[in-house]
Design an enzyme around this catalytic site. Structure first.
Site, PDB file in Angstrom:
ATOM      1  CB  THR A 111      18.825 -38.344   8.058  1.00 34.01           C
ATOM      2  OG1 THR A 111      17.957 -39.231   8.754  1.00 34.01           O
ATOM      3  CG2 THR A 111      19.925 -39.124   7.365  1.00 34.01           C
ATOM      4  CG  HIS A 166      29.774 -36.529  14.788  1.00 29.68           C
ATOM      5  ND1 HIS A 166      30.216 -35.266  14.471  1.00 29.68           N
ATOM      6  CD2 HIS A 166      28.461 -36.396  15.112  1.00 29.68           C
ATOM      7  CE1 HIS A 166      29.212 -34.399  14.599  1.00 29.68           C
ATOM      8  NE2 HIS A 166      28.140 -35.072  14.984  1.00 29.68           N
ATOM      9  CG  HIS A 167      28.903 -42.010  16.293  1.00 31.37           C
ATOM     10  ND1 HIS A 167      28.500 -42.682  15.155  1.00 31.37           N
ATOM     11  CD2 HIS A 167      27.969 -41.051  16.508  1.00 31.37           C
ATOM     12  CE1 HIS A 167      27.369 -42.179  14.718  1.00 31.37           C
ATOM     13  NE2 HIS A 167      27.015 -41.186  15.505  1.00 31.37           N
ATOM     14  CE  LYS A 170      27.816 -36.636  11.136  1.00 31.95           C
ATOM     15  NZ  LYS A 170      26.367 -36.787  10.874  1.00 31.95           N
ATOM     16  N   GLY A 176      26.388 -32.218   9.311  1.00 32.97           N
ATOM     17  CA  GLY A 176      25.454 -31.175   8.898  1.00 32.97           C
ATOM     18  C   GLY A 176      25.502 -29.974   9.819  1.00 32.97           C
TER      19      GLY A 176
END
Length: 277
Positions: A111, A166-167, A170, A176
């Site tokens: 995460t 990203h999707h 998120k 990160g």
């Protein structure tokens, strides 16, 4: 169960990454899934293997009770120390990891969203407890290679920007992985992107977020994406682009399995997959 198996708790077991991790752990003879944690009330009590799409159940019911599960696995003295793989949400990951360390369970953290202050605090806590902890912004071997190539290129280029895609589910931005990439470039001891003109943003944020040592990071969130990153270097007369794309989350599983095994050997917090390769 045997003394040579590593007991594993998957926290976030019914998410897209969590389901892949459940399947990956089930395939490894030296690992055993002991707990599957998820908040969704609709999956409580259901078998983790069936939710993950396995052909046979694992006889591991999904629960939302993390601390009792940590205590249960910590009490299994006939086995190797337990590992919690956390793929949950930035809002809860800090408390999850701190709880795991308190029980002597080794966290493997996928995460993102932990702040530098939280990382320092968890690092101090893990060291005092002599408990291994791995924080991995990206489990992909290909991303590690991209970052190493970017560090090598930074010796010869003074201008660089990062784009991460990203999707749209998120929760944190930038990723990160992008933050880590910027940190690795900043550690080269140079300042990038010396300003050529006085820039004006007609729309706030148009030039992206400003990370360390003058590096810009741009975040894109769209359905249809999984996880992608570009590092673009520029110099007079040339552009050098490094890009990594994922098409399936199975690409992360070798890194996840490696991290589960390697965290057993650690006594403190380690950040980044490259540190254990």
């Amino acid at each position: 169960m045997s003394q040579n198996q590593i007991p594993v708790i998957v926290n976030g077991a019914t998410g897209k990454m969590g389901r892949e991790i459940v399947k990956a752990v089930a395939k490894e003879p030296d690992l055993i899934l002991m707990g599957a944690i998820a908040r969704n009330p609709e999956v409580q009590g259901k078998d983790a293997g069936e939710i993950a799409g396995l052909s046979e159940p694992l006889e591991v019911p999904i629960t939302n009770q993390l601390e009792p599960m940590l205590g249960y696995v910590a009490g299994e003295r006939q086995m190797l120390p337990g590992v919690m793989v956390d793929v949950t949400h930035p809002d809860v990951v800090y408390d999850n990891v701190r709880s795991a360390i308190a029980y002597g369970i080794r966290p493997v953290v996928g995460t993102t969203g932990l702040s530098p202050e939280q990382l320092r605090d968890l690092g101090d806590f893990a060291e005092k407890a002599s408990t291994g902890c791995l924080v991995i912004p990206n489990f992909s071997i290909g991303m590690v290679l991209l970052q190493q190539a970017a560090v090598a290129a930074s010796k010869y280029f003074d201008h660089v920007e990062i784009i991460e895609l990203h999707h749209n589910q998120k929760a944190d931005a930038p990723s990160g992985t992008a933050v880590q990439t910027a940190q690795m470039l900043a550690e080269m001891g140079k300042t990038y992107n010396q300003q050529q003109v006085e820039e004006t943003e007609k729309i706030a944020g148009a030039r992206g977020g400003l990370a360390e040592e003058g590096i810009r990071i741009h975040s894109i969130r769209l359905p249809g994406l999984i996880a992608h990153q570009e590092v673009i270097f520029g110099a007079p007369g040339q552009i050098y682009t490094l890009r990594h794309d994922t098409s399936d989350r199975t690409c992360y599983m070798p890194g996840v399995i490696l991290a589960i095994r390697q965290v057993q050997k650690l006594k403190s917090l380690v950040y980044g997959l490259e540190k254990i390769l």
